[in-house]
Design a protein around this motif. Structure first.
Motif, PDB file in Angstrom:
ATOM      1  N   PRO A  62       0.859  -1.282   0.133  1.00 20.12           N
ATOM      2  CA  PRO A  62      -0.001   0.082   0.093  1.00 20.12           C
ATOM      3  C   PRO A  62       0.633   1.342   0.019  1.00 20.12           C
ATOM      4  CG  PRO A  62      -0.817  -1.593   1.639  1.00 20.12           C
ATOM      5  CD  PRO A  62       0.736  -2.119   1.235  1.00 20.12           C
TER       6      PRO A  62
ATOM      7  N   ASN B  39       0.870   5.336   5.490  1.00 14.23           N
ATOM      8  CA  ASN B  39      -0.550   5.434   4.755  1.00 14.23           C
ATOM      9  C   ASN B  39      -1.241   6.636   4.708  1.00 14.23           C
ATOM     10  OD1 ASN B  39      -2.008   3.794   2.777  1.00 14.23           O
ATOM     11  ND2 ASN B  39      -3.794   3.952   4.146  1.00 14.23           N
TER      12      ASN B  39
ATOM     13  N   ARG C  24      -5.350   9.087  -3.653  1.00 17.53           N
ATOM     14  CA  ARG C  24      -5.042   8.025  -4.660  1.00 17.53           C
ATOM     15  C   ARG C  24      -6.065   8.397  -5.782  1.00 17.53           C
ATOM     16  NH1 ARG C  24      -1.816   3.995  -2.466  1.00 17.53           N
ATOM     17  NH2 ARG C  24      -1.950   4.170   0.049  1.00 17.53           N
TER      18      ARG C  24
ATOM     19  N   ASP D 261      -2.930   6.048  -9.548  1.00 19.22           N
ATOM     20  CA  ASP D 261      -3.191   4.469  -9.174  1.00 19.22           C
ATOM     21  C   ASP D 261      -3.446   3.851 -10.422  1.00 19.22           C
ATOM     22  OD1 ASP D 261      -3.886   2.119  -8.292  1.00 19.22           O
ATOM     23  OD2 ASP D 261      -5.555   2.854  -6.780  1.00 19.22           O
TER      24      ASP D 261
END
Length: 348
Positions: free
Chosen positions: A145, A317, A323, A345
């Motif tokens: 991630p 994160n 994103r 992304d």
């Protein structure tokens, strides 16, 4: 194949093309499926037409130097299909200069290096890319991630590597670190400082948004007052803003035998009055060191991977504030007030 491109030197030429050629084999033996690409100030400068260089024979440049992908094939055996991987940005010059010849290409002396997504090498903002084994950095699967943070972490890993090398000039027992700026580089510099057990202070103008909480979550102290007003006597200062006033104040703020590492790049064009003689006196009489640091070599990328693996995944994160799917690429390259790290992304 999709790719995000610009025409270097042409403002606002950002495009998403859907028929970009597959990466040729000469780019590298390892074929990678793109997962994500981070966006930073350098990308914004390239989009604005201020910077960037296409590869020889091309009129457009594929963007993206902060990469994360998954190996599709690697006939060299360096990595296995399915492995997480990032591509090292800078490649040594072909001459090579003395530093590039020994793998210290971040310290290239003749400026003939190349950089993915920046200077004469296609970037990673495309569905598939290739990389040579020596420029491929494998990542722990748990970092899927947040592995796109590896490139900016490598930048601060180099900064800390050089800080520690300079500190070794004498008996050095640093305790306090000041980081100016709480963007991605500043926050990651603070992370690496806390991992070293230092008392860390971070200075940033923002009083709202996620930055104060991110700093406090590291166990560091958040400040918003000017550098000169801080009641802190830092042994090390990592300057990450590039703001001329902050840079000069930081150079004056370090404690005895202090080290000031400049990582922020100033835009120039602004004149300020400053007592250069007083600064010179301070630097000489206190044995200060002020140095600049940019980019990273393989050693620093490996150190960065280790640092990310030790960090709190939830904290990492939280650095990624947006994103954005590739098809909404224009949104990703448009800054928003509370942005820290925006990621394009490729899986959405």
């Amino acid at each position: 194949m999709r790719a995000v491109t610009v025409t270097p030197g042409v403002p606002n030429s950002l495009r998403l093309v859907h028929d970009h050629p597959e990466p040729p084999a000469e780019e590298g033996a390892i074929l990678v499926e793109a997962l994500a690409v981070g966006i930073c100030g350098t990308d914004h400068e390239i989009v604005a037409g201020d910077y960037g260089e296409a590869q020889p024979g091309a009129s457009t440049l594929v963007l993206g130097h902060e990469s994360l992908g998954r190996v599709l094939e690697d006939p060299s055996g360096t990595l296995q299909p399915g492995d997480l991987v990032a591509g090292i940005v800078r490649h040594p010059d072909p001459v090579p200069c003395p530093n590039c010849a020994v793998g210290e290409w971040d310290m290239c002396r003749n400026g003939e290096y190349t950089e993915h997504g920046i200077k004469a090498l296609p970037g990673f903002a495309r569905d598939r890319w290739r990389v040579q084994p020596r420029f491929a950095v494998g990542l722990d699967p748990a970092l899927a991630p947040v592995g796109v943070l590896l490139e900016p972490t490598a930048v601060v890993a180099k900064a800390w590597d050089h800080i520690e090398r300079i500190g070794a000039r004498a008996e050095w027992q640093p305790q306090t670190v000041l980081v100016t700026g709480a963007g991605p580089i500043g926050l990651l510099a603070a992370l690496l400082a806390t991992q070293r057990g230092f008392s860390v202070h971070v200075l940033e103008r923002a009083t709202t948004g996620p930055k104060p909480d991110l700093v406090r979550a590291l166990g560091a102290t958040y400040h918003t007052e000017p550098v000169a007003q801080l009641d802190v006597d830092p042994d090390v200062i990592v300057e990450c803003t590039g703001a001329p006033v902050v840079v000069l104040d930081a150079m004056c703020k370090a404690g005895p035998t202090g080290i000031v590492c400049l990582t922020g790049v100033s835009s120039g064009g602004r004149r300020i009055e400053f007592d250069a003689g007083a600064l010179n006196r301070e630097l000489v009489l206190e044995n200060h060191v002020v140095f600049g640091s940019v980019n990273a070599n393989r050693r620093h990328w490996d150190l960065a991977a280790e640092a990310l693996a030790r960090a709190d995944p939830a904290w990492l994160n939280s650095l990624i504030t947006r994103r954005v799917p590739v098809e909404a690429y224009a949104e990703a390259y448009t800054s928003a007030p509370d942005d820290i790290k925006v990621v394009l992304d490729f899986t959405a």
